[in-house]
Design an enzyme around this catalytic site. Structure first.
Site, short mmCIF file in Angstrom:
data_model
loop_
_atom_site.label_atom_id
_atom_site.label_comp_id
_atom_site.label_asym_id
_atom_site.label_seq_id
_atom_site.Cartn_x
_atom_site.Cartn_y
_atom_site.Cartn_z
N ASN A 68 0.80 -1.22 0.00
CA ASN A 68 0.00 0.00 0.00
C ASN A 68 0.84 1.27 0.00
OD1 ASN A 68 0.39 -1.32 2.64
ND2 ASN A 68 -0.44 0.59 3.47
N CYS A 240 -3.08 4.71 8.32
CA CYS A 240 -3.16 4.09 9.63
C CYS A 240 -1.99 4.48 10.53
CB CYS A 240 -3.21 2.58 9.49
SG CYS A 240 -4.34 2.07 8.21
C1 LIG Z 1 -6.37 -0.39 3.16
C2 LIG Z 1 -5.65 -1.64 3.36
C3 LIG Z 1 -6.03 -2.53 4.38
C4 LIG Z 1 -7.13 -2.22 5.36
O1 LIG Z 1 -8.38 -2.15 4.74
P1 LIG Z 1 -9.53 -1.24 5.41
O2 LIG Z 1 -10.76 -1.76 4.80
O3 LIG Z 1 -9.22 0.17 5.00
O4 LIG Z 1 -9.44 -1.42 6.88
C5 LIG Z 1 -5.31 -3.69 4.52
N1 LIG Z 1 -4.29 -3.98 3.72
C6 LIG Z 1 -3.90 -3.18 2.73
C7 LIG Z 1 -2.75 -3.57 1.85
C8 LIG Z 1 -4.56 -1.97 2.52
O5 LIG Z 1 -4.15 -1.16 1.56
#
Ligand SMILES: *Cc1c(COP(=O)(O)O)cnc(C)c1O
Length: 293
Positions: A68, A240
């Site tokens: 991400n 986060c």
């Molecule tokens: C955004 C994301 C998450 C978490 O997903 P949410 O639905 O926003 O809690 C987990 N892993 C990756 C790689 C992400 O980009």
């Protein structure tokens, strides 16, 4: 069958999202044994490291499809094959890939695949877990037995339907969109390199077309970001971790120092990004750098 064996050993990777790392650390506290594999300087997991870490009682390996923060794509087929041959279940956090590229979980040896609606223009608060045949999961919520008994509770129809509709829209033009955004991203990267002192974070290939992450030499990260954000919605790490003010654990895992991690910028391009916006971004970036240097 070997893959149903109940072991106590888990394997994941240092650059995973906290949505994976935190539950793994929690399970470690509950008595599981956890191995967190390092990545190479380009952000990729070397499958040989995974092979060396797999043990007869490894029950689960969790490796993301696309990072991400730095967008690199992990070698899923090699990871899946190793998990198969060692009888470990393979979970893949595909939140960044689903809706952007095609992915065939069964061909890749993925047993559990998770994704999140708002990463492909769908509703927040809804995701999906794809579970291969033969994988037994403990209930996450107990109650009325919805979702095959895994997650009881009445379903939110608008979120479920919204997730499916968003995925259909996202996949409809995914390859054309990725191609267009890849060209814009490369244009952005070339323009930034001309400003000097730019280091790319993560391999340029294989990588999501809409991601660019750079470290800027010789500037203070806090000042860089406070200036950039007057005109640009860019980030240093993930949403986060921004609350804690800690440097990105992903950039630290690549070998960046804390100061370098703070002076790093993550660009995300999207469906609405235009060439004019790339030019305006480069213009503003060069003004900000001229002030700071
Ligand atoms: C955004 C994301 C998450 C978490 O997903 P949410 O639905 O926003 O809690 C987990 N892993 C990756 C790689 C992400 O980009």
């Amino acid at each position: 069958e070997a893959r149903m064996a109940r072991g106590r050993h888990l394997i994941t990777v240092a650059t995973e999202h906290r949505a994976v790392l935190d539950p793994c650390r929690y399970l470690e506290k509950m008595g599981f044994c956890l191995t967190v594999l390092p990545v190479e300087a380009d952000g990729l997991l070397d499958p040989a490291r995974l092979e060396a870490a797999l043990q007869p009682d490894t029950v689960l390996v969790s490796v993301m499809a696309a990072n991400n923060e730095i967008g690199v794509l992990q070698p899923l087929a090699a990871i899946g094959a190793l998990c198969r041959s060692h009888g470990a279940a393979f979970h893949c956090d595909a939140a960044q890939l689903v809706g952007h590229q095609q992915l065939k979980p069964l061909q890749l040896g993925i047993d559990l695949l998770s994704c999140s609606g708002h990463k492909f223009y769908g509703p927040k608060g809804c995701g999906a877990l794809v579970v291969a045949d033969g994988i037994e999961l403990a209930a996450q919520l107990h109650g009325g037995g919805q979702e095959g008994g895994r997650r009881s509770g009445s379903l939110s129809t608008p979120l479920v339907v919204g997730l499916a509709a968003a995925l259909q829209f996202a996949l409809f033009d995914a390859s054309e969109r990725e191609q267009r955004l890849g060209l814009l991203r490369d244009q952005l990267w070339r323009g930034l390199q001309q400003l000097g002192g730019m280091q790319l974070n993560g391999a340029l290939q294989p990588r999501l077309a809409h991601n660019l992450n750079i470290t800027v030499a010789g500037v203070n990260g806090t000042r860089l970001h406070s200036n950039l954000k007057k005109r640009l919605a860019v980030s240093g790490g993930s949403a986060c971790s921004s609350a804690t003010g800690e440097p990105s654990h992903v950039l630290l895992a690549l070998g960046r120092s804390r100061l370098e991690a703070a002076a790093s910028v993550r660009f995300g391009l999207g469906r609405s990004t235009t060439e004019a916006q790339i030019s305006a971004t480069l213009e503003w970036f060069s003004q900000v750098l001229a002030n700071l240097r």
